[in-house]
Design a protein around this motif. Structure first.
Motif: not given
Length: 246
Positions: A1, A5, A7, A25, A27, A61, A63-65
């Motif tokens: 993940m 990120e 967007q 993004s 990593e 975002r 860590d995806g949050q």
């Protein structure tokens, strides 16, 4: 993940559209080179990530949050650190004092507190050792080379165990030998699993330490390519507009 990120990030300053629909993004342990001419929107994008000002639109975002930052301290709490071009160091203080500036280690009992210089010198020495830097904790910053100053600024980011370090033109005004030191520092960050975003005008630096290069032009992302699949000539063409990104 991805650790970071972006967007559809947009930023308007009145009638000026500084950023338009930027996606990005990063990593863990990856280095992303961010390139483009002056006014392309690189610094604006990095300042949004660092919490200096909010985007007009889009989503960030970690860590995806989804996250929203209204000030830099909020970005730091989420693991984002930034090293500005001017480094913001105090020349009259030691390397250790600069590393802990605003985050000093204190000792004492109850209301009586004092600075624990020995603990700060020891921890700063450990950080410089981790970075494989020859910088010495007790040396004054004003007596240091450009590469050593960068080591102090980068060690400062390591205090909070960051997930992401943003670097703004770290090799702009230093000698060739010192550039090699700074590139090694970036490699050390990557080895510790930290994602690095490197703003640079220096093509050799980006191609030496980055996994990917993202090119911006007039507030838009025009390319995002793996370094191994690109070339300095192609990136130069994308920056100037001679080549149109897909």
């Amino acid at each position: 993940m991805p650790v970071l990120e972006l967007q559809g990030i947009t930023k308007h300053f009145g009638a000026i559209h500084a950023l338009t629909g930027v996606d990005m993004s990063l990593e863990p342990g990856e280095a992303l080179g961010l390139m483009g001419d002056n006014g392309a929107g690189k610094s604006t994008l990095v300042k949004i990530i660092a919490g200096n000002f909010p985007p007009t639109g889009g989503e960030i975002r970690i860590d995806g949050q989804p996250v929203q930052f209204s000030k830099p301290v909020e970005a730091r709490e989420k693991g984002i650190e930034i090293v500005y071009q001017d480094l913001a160091l105090c020349n009259n203080l030691t390397a250790a004092a600069n590393v802990f500036l605003g985050r000093e280690i204190k000792s004492g009992i109850g209301p009586i507190r004092w600075l624990n210089h020995a603990a700060m010198v020891k921890r700063a020495g450990q950080l410089f050792a981790e970075l494989k830097s020859e910088t010495r904790p007790r040396h004054l910053v004003r007596q240091m080379s450009g590469g050593q100053r960068q080591a102090v600024a980068i060690a400062r980011t390591r205090l909070s165990n960051p997930k992401i370090v943003l670097m703004d033109e770290p090799t702009a005004a230093i000698s060739v030998r010192q550039v090699a030191e700074v590139l090694d520092l970036i490699r050390r960050l990557r080895e510790h699993g930290i994602g690095v975003v490197l703003i640079s005008h220096r093509m050799p630096d980006v191609f030496a330490v980055c996994d990917r290069v993202m090119v911006m032009r007039r507030g838009r992302k025009v390319a995002d390519k793996m370094i191994k699949d690109s070339s300095p000539e192609e990136v130069t063409g994308l920056i100037t507009g001679a080549i149109h990104g897909g």
